[in-house]
Design an enzyme around this catalytic site. Sequence first.
Site, PDB file in Angstrom:
ATOM      1  N   HIS A 118      38.430 165.707  71.927  1.00 16.97           N
ATOM      2  CA  HIS A 118      39.494 166.309  72.737  1.00 16.97           C
ATOM      3  C   HIS A 118      39.638 167.797  72.437  1.00 16.97           C
ATOM      4  O   HIS A 118      39.790 168.613  73.358  1.00 16.97           O
ATOM      5  CB  HIS A 118      40.817 165.589  72.477  1.00 16.97           C
ATOM      6  CG  HIS A 118      40.897 164.253  73.130  1.00 16.97           C
ATOM      7  ND1 HIS A 118      41.943 163.375  72.911  1.00 16.97           N
ATOM      8  CD2 HIS A 118      40.061 163.626  74.005  1.00 16.97           C
ATOM      9  CE1 HIS A 118      41.751 162.284  73.620  1.00 16.97           C
ATOM     10  NE2 HIS A 118      40.616 162.408  74.285  1.00 16.97           N
ATOM     11  N   HIS A 147      44.348 163.779  64.999  1.00 15.04           N
ATOM     12  CA  HIS A 147      43.085 164.066  64.315  1.00 15.04           C
ATOM     13  C   HIS A 147      43.299 164.773  62.966  1.00 15.04           C
ATOM     14  O   HIS A 147      44.349 165.353  62.706  1.00 15.04           O
ATOM     15  CB  HIS A 147      42.156 164.916  65.189  1.00 15.04           C
ATOM     16  CG  HIS A 147      41.974 164.378  66.573  1.00 15.04           C
ATOM     17  ND1 HIS A 147      41.318 163.197  66.816  1.00 15.04           N
ATOM     18  CD2 HIS A 147      42.372 164.859  67.790  1.00 15.04           C
ATOM     19  CE1 HIS A 147      41.308 162.969  68.124  1.00 15.04           C
ATOM     20  NE2 HIS A 147      41.943 163.958  68.734  1.00 15.04           N
TER      21      HIS A 147
END
Length: 292
Positions: free
Chosen positions: A186, A244
């Site tokens: 992403h 993340h």
Amino acid sequence: MERGPTVGAGLGAGTRVRALLGCLVKVLLWVASALLYFGSEQAARLLGSPCLRRLYHAWLAAVVIFGPLLQFHVNSRTIFASHGNFFNIKFVNSAWGWTCTFLGGFVLLVVFLATRRVAVTARHLSRLVVGAAVWRGAGRAFLLIEDLTGSCFEPLPQGLLLHELPDRKSCLAAGHQWRGYTVSSHTFLLTFCCLLMAEEAAVFAKYLAHGLPAGAPLRLVFLLNVLLLGLWNFLLLCTVIYFHQYTHKVVGAAVGTFAWYLTYGSWYHQPWSPGIPGHGLFPRSRSMRKHN
């Protein structure tokens, strides 16, 4: 006998109301047109500034490097902290599709209106094909890295049990978890889309400066791209704050920046490439012809 004047007065009032509504619609359309013209002019001037474009690269780097520090100062229960939030599902997961749709329309209009040549238009649109190949290739590379660096674990109440299964496919088929180094796809995609859109949209300032056709549809498509670029910046910030691990995000952004450099910063300047945005669209000035 008495109804004639009443009916006439009613018709006159209805005519005045329709005339008033017509004037109001014209005023609203004029205001919308003025705002569209002003907004597109200012956005084109902003994105077309070489200095601001260099600062934009610094901005993206600062977002990825220092943005995660904001996780200690924001509400962890906000909607943007959820993987299942609307923007994450509808936009981030389909970021390349949105980018191709909006940016493809803009490039198509700008190039064709400037040249009226299908071959030149197709050449410029091929940059999006290259971008799609970069996205697909990077995604496969990230999965390969995760496979090569991972191990298979089975969650237990006491902790994790390591299994000697050879690859992720067999591990997941057995109902276990595969844990490896996961580059943030992403962060990569949003960074790459931000750099790509800023590069493509910057050509509109030069397009306007040359007095080429710039009607309301083209200006509207341009502003939609500007809004999408702003959304990608916002969602990139949300991604680095809430999701993340730190190194996974930094590596993803670094790969996205490197992909932009290999294409827009290097290859597209070569004659055997799709060409940089704006290449071959604008007539060369007399001074340039004399100089050459």
